[in-house]
Design a protein around this motif. Structure first.
Motif, PDB file in Angstrom:
ATOM      1  N   ARG A 196      46.965 -64.494 -34.912  1.00  0.00           N
ATOM      2  CA  ARG A 196      48.385 -64.505 -34.532  1.00  0.00           C
ATOM      3  C   ARG A 196      48.633 -65.208 -33.201  1.00  0.00           C
ATOM      4  N   GLN A 197      47.553 -65.588 -32.508  1.00  0.00           N
ATOM      5  CA  GLN A 197      47.691 -66.364 -31.275  1.00  0.00           C
ATOM      6  C   GLN A 197      47.401 -67.840 -31.505  1.00  0.00           C
ATOM      7  N   GLY A 198      47.113 -68.210 -32.759  1.00  0.00           N
ATOM      8  CA  GLY A 198      46.939 -69.613 -33.103  1.00  0.00           C
ATOM      9  C   GLY A 198      45.519 -70.124 -33.080  1.00  0.00           C
ATOM     10  N   ARG A 199      44.538 -69.245 -32.865  1.00  0.00           N
ATOM     11  CA  ARG A 199      43.136 -69.677 -32.940  1.00  0.00           C
ATOM     12  C   ARG A 199      42.716 -69.768 -34.411  1.00  0.00           C
ATOM     13  N   PHE A 200      41.717 -70.592 -34.699  1.00  0.00           N
ATOM     14  CA  PHE A 200      41.206 -70.732 -36.062  1.00  0.00           C
ATOM     15  C   PHE A 200      39.836 -70.074 -36.146  1.00  0.00           C
ATOM     16  N   TRP A 201      39.666 -69.219 -37.139  1.00  0.00           N
ATOM     17  CA  TRP A 201      38.404 -68.511 -37.360  1.00  0.00           C
ATOM     18  C   TRP A 201      37.862 -68.889 -38.735  1.00  0.00           C
ATOM     19  N   ALA A 202      36.555 -69.082 -38.833  1.00  0.00           N
ATOM     20  CA  ALA A 202      35.928 -69.385 -40.124  1.00  0.00           C
ATOM     21  C   ALA A 202      34.480 -68.921 -40.095  1.00  0.00           C
ATOM     22  N   GLY A 203      34.024 -68.428 -41.236  1.00  0.00           N
ATOM     23  CA  GLY A 203      32.653 -67.918 -41.323  1.00  0.00           C
ATOM     24  C   GLY A 203      31.778 -68.771 -42.205  1.00  0.00           C
ATOM     25  N   SER A 252      27.448 -66.648 -40.067  1.00  0.00           N
ATOM     26  CA  SER A 252      28.109 -66.272 -38.816  1.00  0.00           C
ATOM     27  C   SER A 252      29.616 -66.431 -38.951  1.00  0.00           C
ATOM     28  N   LEU A 253      30.337 -65.786 -38.042  1.00  0.00           N
ATOM     29  CA  LEU A 253      31.779 -65.969 -37.921  1.00  0.00           C
ATOM     30  C   LEU A 253      32.044 -66.712 -36.619  1.00  0.00           C
ATOM     31  N   TYR A 254      32.827 -67.792 -36.706  1.00  0.00           N
ATOM     32  CA  TYR A 254      33.115 -68.629 -35.545  1.00  0.00           C
ATOM     33  C   TYR A 254      34.600 -68.614 -35.210  1.00  0.00           C
ATOM     34  N   ARG A 255      34.881 -68.797 -33.931  1.00  0.00           N
ATOM     35  CA  ARG A 255      36.252 -68.915 -33.432  1.00  0.00           C
ATOM     36  C   ARG A 255      36.422 -70.273 -32.781  1.00  0.00           C
ATOM     37  N   LEU A 256      37.466 -71.002 -33.193  1.00  0.00           N
ATOM     38  CA  LEU A 256      37.786 -72.287 -32.577  1.00  0.00           C
ATOM     39  C   LEU A 256      39.077 -72.141 -31.790  1.00  0.00           C
ATOM     40  N   ASP A 257      39.010 -72.438 -30.493  1.00  0.00           N
ATOM     41  CA  ASP A 257      40.197 -72.396 -29.643  1.00  0.00           C
ATOM     42  C   ASP A 257      40.115 -73.515 -28.613  1.00  0.00           C
ATOM     43  N   PRO A 272      28.656 -76.094 -36.161  1.00  0.00           N
ATOM     44  CA  PRO A 272      27.949 -75.127 -35.316  1.00  0.00           C
ATOM     45  C   PRO A 272      26.713 -74.525 -35.941  1.00  0.00           C
ATOM     46  N   GLN A 273      26.560 -74.611 -37.255  1.00  0.00           N
ATOM     47  CA  GLN A 273      25.421 -73.944 -37.885  1.00  0.00           C
ATOM     48  C   GLN A 273      24.717 -74.902 -38.827  1.00  0.00           C
ATOM     49  N   GLN A 274      23.728 -75.584 -38.318  1.00  0.00           N
ATOM     50  CA  GLN A 274      23.007 -76.584 -39.106  1.00  0.00           C
ATOM     51  C   GLN A 274      21.840 -75.936 -39.847  1.00  0.00           C
ATOM     52  N   LEU A 275      22.161 -75.062 -40.796  1.00  0.00           N
ATOM     53  CA  LEU A 275      21.147 -74.367 -41.576  1.00  0.00           C
ATOM     54  C   LEU A 275      21.233 -74.808 -43.028  1.00  0.00           C
ATOM     55  N   SER A 276      20.148 -75.304 -43.559  1.00  0.00           N
ATOM     56  CA  SER A 276      20.102 -75.709 -44.957  1.00  0.00           C
ATOM     57  C   SER A 276      20.371 -74.495 -45.839  1.00  0.00           C
ATOM     58  N   GLY A 277      21.264 -74.647 -46.806  1.00  0.00           N
ATOM     59  CA  GLY A 277      21.574 -73.544 -47.706  1.00  0.00           C
ATOM     60  C   GLY A 277      22.773 -72.729 -47.297  1.00  0.00           C
ATOM     61  N   ASN A 278      23.339 -72.988 -46.108  1.00  0.00           N
ATOM     62  CA  ASN A 278      24.542 -72.288 -45.658  1.00  0.00           C
ATOM     63  C   ASN A 278      25.751 -73.224 -45.728  1.00  0.00           C
ATOM     64  N   ARG A 279      26.921 -72.644 -45.923  1.00  0.00           N
ATOM     65  CA  ARG A 279      28.159 -73.425 -45.880  1.00  0.00           C
ATOM     66  C   ARG A 279      29.287 -72.552 -45.347  1.00  0.00           C
ATOM     67  N   PHE A 280      30.369 -73.204 -44.912  1.00  0.00           N
ATOM     68  CA  PHE A 280      31.536 -72.443 -44.471  1.00  0.00           C
ATOM     69  C   PHE A 280      32.202 -71.773 -45.663  1.00  0.00           C
ATOM     70  N   ASN A 281      32.832 -70.620 -45.385  1.00  0.00           N
ATOM     71  CA  ASN A 281      33.509 -69.854 -46.425  1.00  0.00           C
ATOM     72  C   ASN A 281      34.893 -69.425 -45.934  1.00  0.00           C
ATOM     73  N   ASP A 282      35.173 -68.158 -45.922  1.00  0.00           N
ATOM     74  CA  ASP A 282      36.508 -67.630 -45.611  1.00  0.00           C
ATOM     75  C   ASP A 282      36.914 -67.898 -44.163  1.00  0.00           C
ATOM     76  N   GLY A 283      38.210 -68.140 -43.952  1.00  0.00           N
ATOM     77  CA  GLY A 283      38.716 -68.334 -42.601  1.00  0.00           C
ATOM     78  C   GLY A 283      40.219 -68.169 -42.546  1.00  0.00           C
ATOM     79  N   ASN A 316      34.113 -62.542 -45.416  1.00  0.00           N
ATOM     80  CA  ASN A 316      35.365 -62.521 -46.175  1.00  0.00           C
ATOM     81  C   ASN A 316      36.338 -61.520 -45.565  1.00  0.00           C
ATOM     82  N   ALA A 317      37.540 -61.447 -46.170  1.00  0.00           N
ATOM     83  CA  ALA A 317      38.560 -60.433 -45.855  1.00  0.00           C
ATOM     84  C   ALA A 317      39.056 -60.494 -44.416  1.00  0.00           C
ATOM     85  N   LEU A 318      39.001 -61.656 -43.799  1.00  0.00           N
ATOM     86  CA  LEU A 318      39.416 -61.797 -42.402  1.00  0.00           C
ATOM     87  C   LEU A 318      40.934 -61.707 -42.276  1.00  0.00           C
ATOM     88  N   CYS A 319      41.437 -60.793 -41.444  1.00  0.00           N
ATOM     89  CA  CYS A 319      42.866 -60.676 -41.180  1.00  0.00           C
ATOM     90  C   CYS A 319      43.086 -59.786 -39.959  1.00  0.00           C
TER      91      CYS A 319
END
Length: 317
Positions: free
Chosen positions: A118-125, A140-145, A103-114, A160-163
């Protein structure tokens, strides 16, 4: 300021991770799973036997989840992972990969914490790893459902610190360089979030890293640069600081039969030879007896993986 306390150390697993992260407890296999992002490796430790498995991976994985065993895709792709450039299903033994979103094609960025909610969706920033000339906060923070991959927060540097709390009425999240943990009203049915409210500020010289909510609704957070874990009450008060023998704890999980065994990933990245000599356990997986209990880890929901993959292949990224 809460006094520093010491926890009972049960084990220190010598994995020497460059950047251990993304740890979670998998009750069905009585094990913890985690990733060494820069070491390009996945780990599984069975507890209490302390038997360790390790897999090399083709790209850096920042966070991940096991598929629900009832998911028809689980045998082909047992993991949903956030590789540095995007989200994919992945089999660590065969290397089979099914891309779902970049979702984020930016040079110099990468996925981090995720994490899985509790409903089974996956989140990652995504984080800013190599700042652009304008030094923009472009993470950015993304939600996959079931509907796909959607941007939920923007303007971040190091997410970070996602919960989530027990009843999913609140989501917690931090942009680490701000030293601030925010709280958001959360709609468990839709996965929508409200406006950010300041929940807590970490001690001077530290940054919030991986976090969880324990059974007493307290937030337990790794303090990067702080040689400690911080435990915050639901009203944001710092109620405990647990000392660690390493300066860079990264993420935490509670597991074991009673959910009272604390697993802490750590990092060696960026430490000098002198610092490493003073922190011989840096990069290890640290395991403690925790004086409180954890919450059951949620399971990833079954999703229309093939449809998501077709959308990605068709250019809907």
């Amino acid at each position: 300021m809460a006094k520093r306390e010491n926890l009972q150390l049960l084990a220190s697993i010598s994995v020497k991770n460059r950047l251990g992260e993304g740890i979670f407890w998998h009750a069905a296999s009585s094990s913890v799973w985690w990733t060494d992002i820069h070491g390009k490796a996945l780990f599984q430790l069975h507890w209490p036997e302390q038997t360790l498995r390790q897999w090399p991976v083709p790209e850096r994985i920042s966070c991940f989840s096991l598929l629900n065993p009832a998911d028809p895709m689980a045998s082909r792709y047992p993991l949903l992972v956030a590789f540095a450039p995007g989200l994919a299903l992945y089999h660590p033994d065969s290397g089979a990969t099914l891309w779902l979103a970049k979702p984020q094609q930016l040079s110099g960025n990468r996925f981090n914490d995720g994490r899985v909610d509790r409903q089974g969706r996956f989140w990652a920033g995504t984080m800013v790893e190599q700042p652009a000339a304008d030094n923009a906060a472009s993470g950015s923070l993304y939600r996959l459902d079931q509907q796909g991959c959607q941007q939920m927060l923007s303007g971040l540097r190091i997410p970070n610190a996602l919960c989530w709390n027990r009843d999913s009425s609140l989501m917690y999240h931090a942009d680490s360089p701000t030293q601030q943990i925010n709280r958001y009203r959360f709609n468990p049915a839709s996965g929508d979030i409200g406006k950010a409210e300041r929940f807590a500020t970490t001690p001077a010289g530290t940054e919030p890293d991986g976090a969880i909510i324990d059974a007493a609704e307290h937030l337990l957070c790794a303090l990067w640069g702080g040689s400690a874990l911080a435990r915050y009450a639901p009203d944001g008060r710092l109620t405990a600081l647990y000392s660690l023998p390493v300066s860079q704890p990264t993420c935490v999980a509670l597991g074991g039969a009673k959910l009272d065994i604390l697993f802490v990933t750590t990092a060696t990245e960026g430490l000098s030879a002198e610092q490493l000599s003073l922190q011989p356990e840096a990069g290890n997986l640290l395991i403690y007896q925790y004086p409180h209990h954890g919450l059951t880890e949620p399971q990833l929901a079954a999703m229309p993986w093939q449809q998501l993959a077709k959308r990605f292949a068709g250019g809907a990224k």
